[in-house]
Scaffold this motif. Structure first.
Motif, PDB file in Angstrom:
ATOM      1  N   MET A   1       4.895 -45.648 -24.298  1.00 29.24           N
ATOM      2  CA  MET A   1       3.777 -44.866 -23.740  1.00 29.24           C
ATOM      3  C   MET A   1       4.357 -43.927 -22.677  1.00 29.24           C
ATOM      4  O   MET A   1       4.314 -44.202 -21.472  1.00 29.24           O
ATOM      5  N   THR A   2       4.914 -42.815 -23.144  1.00 28.15           N
ATOM      6  CA  THR A   2       5.673 -41.932 -22.249  1.00 28.15           C
ATOM      7  C   THR A   2       4.780 -41.206 -21.250  1.00 28.15           C
ATOM      8  O   THR A   2       5.198 -40.958 -20.115  1.00 28.15           O
ATOM      9  N   THR A   3       3.564 -40.870 -21.658  1.00 24.24           N
ATOM     10  CA  THR A   3       2.668 -40.158 -20.731  1.00 24.24           C
ATOM     11  C   THR A   3       2.317 -41.030 -19.531  1.00 24.24           C
ATOM     12  O   THR A   3       2.368 -40.581 -18.372  1.00 24.24           O
ATOM     13  N   GLU A   4       1.960 -42.289 -19.793  1.00 27.06           N
ATOM     14  CA  GLU A   4       1.642 -43.207 -18.694  1.00 27.06           C
ATOM     15  C   GLU A   4       2.873 -43.517 -17.854  1.00 27.06           C
ATOM     16  O   GLU A   4       2.787 -43.628 -16.617  1.00 27.06           O
TER      17      GLU A   4
ATOM     18  N   TYR B   1       7.344 -51.145 -18.079  1.00 21.67           N
ATOM     19  CA  TYR B   1       6.515 -51.662 -19.170  1.00 21.67           C
ATOM     20  C   TYR B   1       6.077 -50.543 -20.106  1.00 21.67           C
ATOM     21  O   TYR B   1       6.166 -50.682 -21.335  1.00 21.67           O
ATOM     22  N   PHE B   2       5.605 -49.422 -19.539  1.00 15.17           N
ATOM     23  CA  PHE B   2       5.157 -48.310 -20.387  1.00 15.17           C
ATOM     24  C   PHE B   2       6.319 -47.706 -21.170  1.00 15.17           C
ATOM     25  O   PHE B   2       6.140 -47.274 -22.313  1.00 15.17           O
ATOM     26  N   GLU B   3       7.506 -47.676 -20.580  1.00 10.82           N
ATOM     27  CA  GLU B   3       8.673 -47.186 -21.319  1.00 10.82           C
ATOM     28  C   GLU B   3       9.002 -48.116 -22.479  1.00 10.82           C
ATOM     29  O   GLU B   3       9.376 -47.657 -23.564  1.00 10.82           O
ATOM     30  N   ARG B   4       8.882 -49.414 -22.265  1.00 11.38           N
ATOM     31  CA  ARG B   4       9.169 -50.376 -23.337  1.00 11.38           C
ATOM     32  C   ARG B   4       8.188 -50.240 -24.486  1.00 11.38           C
ATOM     33  O   ARG B   4       8.555 -50.380 -25.661  1.00 11.38           O
TER      34      ARG B   4
END
Length: 637
Positions: A319-322, A313-316
């Motif tokens: 949000m690379t840090t998360e 989900y974060f990659e989509r």
């Protein structure tokens, strides 16, 4: 004197339990406490105890029942958070605006003195169940409040979340992941200051008081406050109806992208980090000798799947840090497992998710006797047999764990923080060493320059992880036959307090100079039992490698020029020399029992040239069976 004699006579008479009239009576008329006594027993002094009959109080059983009920309520307080009530709001005529208003009201009570956090959690869970019919835009923000309330139950750093609450929290996060991953929603940020709730309520009250003083009376102020008119129909409406109408109009004016955005309070990545932290803390606190510990290990597969979904989900969302944070947590839960063990563990987790507990299967399923097809004479479970997972559709069977580890580490190297990159590198080297890829592990370690910078990290948990990696790398070199490299890797770890360096035990000696705070901090850093490195196996690798280097060194020094000049050769392993001196100075050496005794006797035989006895002693060790992998023990022998 006569008075004193009279008093003594009275005391004696009272002690004997009879007066002058009773003493003159016949033996047949003696009663009371001396009835039925004959001979000498009748004249012995005896203190009679009079017992009064107790009258039963009719209210006593009720009091006991009330007290027992209170104790049962207190004992079940840990499980009250799961049984949340639904009757916080009436279901008839319930709207989403009323639900949101109640949520904000309960959220404003958090942190106040005298507020029970468990009661707030039960109310939030009751509202979350009522919100399911209104869709994800109403349900997900309430679930975020529920998760925050669950984490708020732990008051101190040493408290850990109980298993039932942890599973409930994980199920809520699974529901959120299903909405944001499978249904295509995304989470927005809603900044709400809880102090605004209190200030807002106080502001409304003060405005009403001013209106009552200026308009012309309290009745007119209340009447003016209650007159709310719907501009579309011209009819009067209540505050709840107006809030619901405004909410519907606001959603109708939204675009499709805005409707897919759910504003929430709280951070999803922070909740996942806390969930992983509570899981690790529970494994530190639960005794590993209990069945509860084994049952708790099943939840790790659920945690890993949840971390993988959140990372996608974060990659989509970019949000690379998360996403790197989720990948780093994922790495730390799979790096220590050998591929053969990891595949079996994941298969067992899939079986449990599909069929449930194995012990709960019907006995006819697991029996060896084939069942008939007639249900009147045999149980249907006997004909179906034990349920079996389909290997073709198994996710664990298709997973390449080495490729998965490489993919996760590469992502953290690219997008993670400096601390996350160091920890991921250490875990990557550990995983290579565990699978006998010594060259890849050594090259990655040397290129990262971790050995030079590890003392400047400042994080003790990262140093512990580095010590574990060096121990595993040394055992990998031993399995590969690289004796010198094995000794170089293990000499620092095994020369001192091995348990403390690997965080597999706490030294609580009488002369310990640690403060209570330092002891608590050390206990918090302990590695869970299922990730431990066997210390006997580690000691065997270290001492055997030191023996194969030190015994030839001592033999060469005795024949060289150093012996002629009276100088002792420079030792390769001081720890081995110390153990050998202690063993040589023993008056009586019995048969070897521990791993060190076997190696010391093997070293003694090797120094005399009896290499066959040395080989037999080293290969007879039971610790070789602990090496993971098929046929690894035979390969070492």
């Amino acid at each position: 004197d006569d008075d004193d004699d009279d008093d003594d006579d009275e005391d004696d008479e009272s002690d004997w339990g009879s007066d002058s009239s009773s003493s003159s009576s016949s033996d047949s008329e003696v009663g009371g406490a001396y009835k039925g006594l004959e001979g000498r027993a009748k004249w012995l002094k005896k203190n009679t105890v009079t017992s009064k009959k107790k009258t039963k109080d009719p209210n006593a059983p009720k009091v006991k029942k009330v007290e027992a009920k209170k104790e049962s309520l207190v004992s079940s307080k840990d499980h009250e958070a799961i049984r949340a009530p639904k009757s916080i709001l009436p279901e008839e005529g319930l709207t989403a605006a009323m639900l949101n208003k109640k949520v904000q009201e309960i959220a404003s009570q958090r942190g106040r003195r005298g507020t029970d956090p468990r009661q707030l959690l039960r109310q939030f869970e009751g509202l979350s169940r009522l919100s399911m019919k209104f869709g994800p835009r109403i349900e997900i923000p309430i679930l975020m409040y529920v998760i925050s309330a669950q984490f708020g139950l732990q008051r101190t750093m040493d408290d850990y979340m109980d298993t039932a609450t942890w599973k409930a929290c994980a199920s809520y996060l699974e529901r959120i992941s299903k909405v944001i991953v499978d249904e295509g929603y995304r989470l927005g940020v809603e900044n709400i200051d809880e102090a605004d709730f209190v200030l807002g309520a106080a502001g409304k009250a003060s405005n009403r008081m001013k209106a009552a003083a200026t308009v012309g009376g309290a009745m007119e102020a209340v009447a003016a406050d209650e007159k709310l008119v719907n501009p579309h129909t011209g009819e009067e409406e209540t505050e709840d109806e107006r809030a619901e109408r405004l909410r519907v109009e606001k959603e109708a004016a939204m675009t499709d992208a805005e409707k897919k955005t759910i504003p929430v309070v709280g951070s999803l990545s922070l909740h996942m980090s806390r969930l992983e932290e509570e899981y690790t803390k529970s494994l530190q606190k639960i005794s590993h000798h209990t069945p509860e510990y084994v049952t708790r290990l099943r939840d790790e597969s659920k945690l890993v799947v949840l971390l993988s979904k959140m990372q996608s989900y974060f990659e989509r969302e970019g949000m690379t840090t998360e996403a790197a944070q989720m990948a780093e947590l994922h790495i730390e839960h799979i790096y220590y497992r050998h591929d053969s063990i990891a595949r079996q563990v994941d298969k067992a987790a899939e079986y449990y998710e599909t069929f449930g507990e194995v012990a709960m299967l019907h006995p006819a399923c697991v029996s060896n006797q084939p069942g008939g097809s007639d249900p009147a004479t045999s149980h249907p479970a006997a004909s179906s047999g034990k349920p079996v997972m389909d290997e073709a559709n198994s996710v664990a069977e298709k997973t390449d764990y080495g490729e998965l580890m490489n993919k996760l580490c590469t992502y953290v190297y690219k997008h993670g923080t400096e601390q996350a990159r160091k920890r991921s590198t250490i875990c990557h080297v550990y995983h290579h060493a565990l699978h006998d890829r010594f060259t890849d592990a050594r090259d990655l370690l040397l290129m990262s320059h971790l050995q030079e910078n590890i003392y400047d990290v400042g994080d003790i948990t990262t140093m512990i992880l580095f010590n574990r990696m060096m121990a595993q790398l040394g055992m990998c070199a031993f399995r590969q036959g690289k004796i010198w490299e094995c000794h170089q890797c293990l000499t620092e770890v095994c020369s001192g307090k091995v348990r403390e360096l690997l965080a597999q035990g706490v030294s609580l000696g009488r002369f310990s100079d640690k403060t209570p705070e330092q002891e608590k901090a050390e206990k918090r850093r302990q590695v869970p039992y299922y990730q431990h490195i066997n210390l006997d196996l580690l000691e065997a690798c270290h001492l055997i490698s030191a023996m194969l280097l030190e015994v030839p060194n001592m033999a060469a020094a005795s024949m060289g020029g150093d012996a002629a000049h009276g100088r002792r050769a420079r030792p390769i392993s001081r720890a081995f020399r110390k153990h050998q001196d202690i063993y040589a100075h023993q008056v009586f050496t019995g048969p070897p029992e521990q791993t060190r005794d076997y190696v010391m006797r093997a070293a003694k035989a090797l120094s005399k040239g009896d290499w066959k006895s040395c080989v037999d002693l080293c290969t007879d060790l039971d610790v070789w069976n602990l090496v993971p992998g098929d046929g690894s023990a035979e390969a070492i022998k």
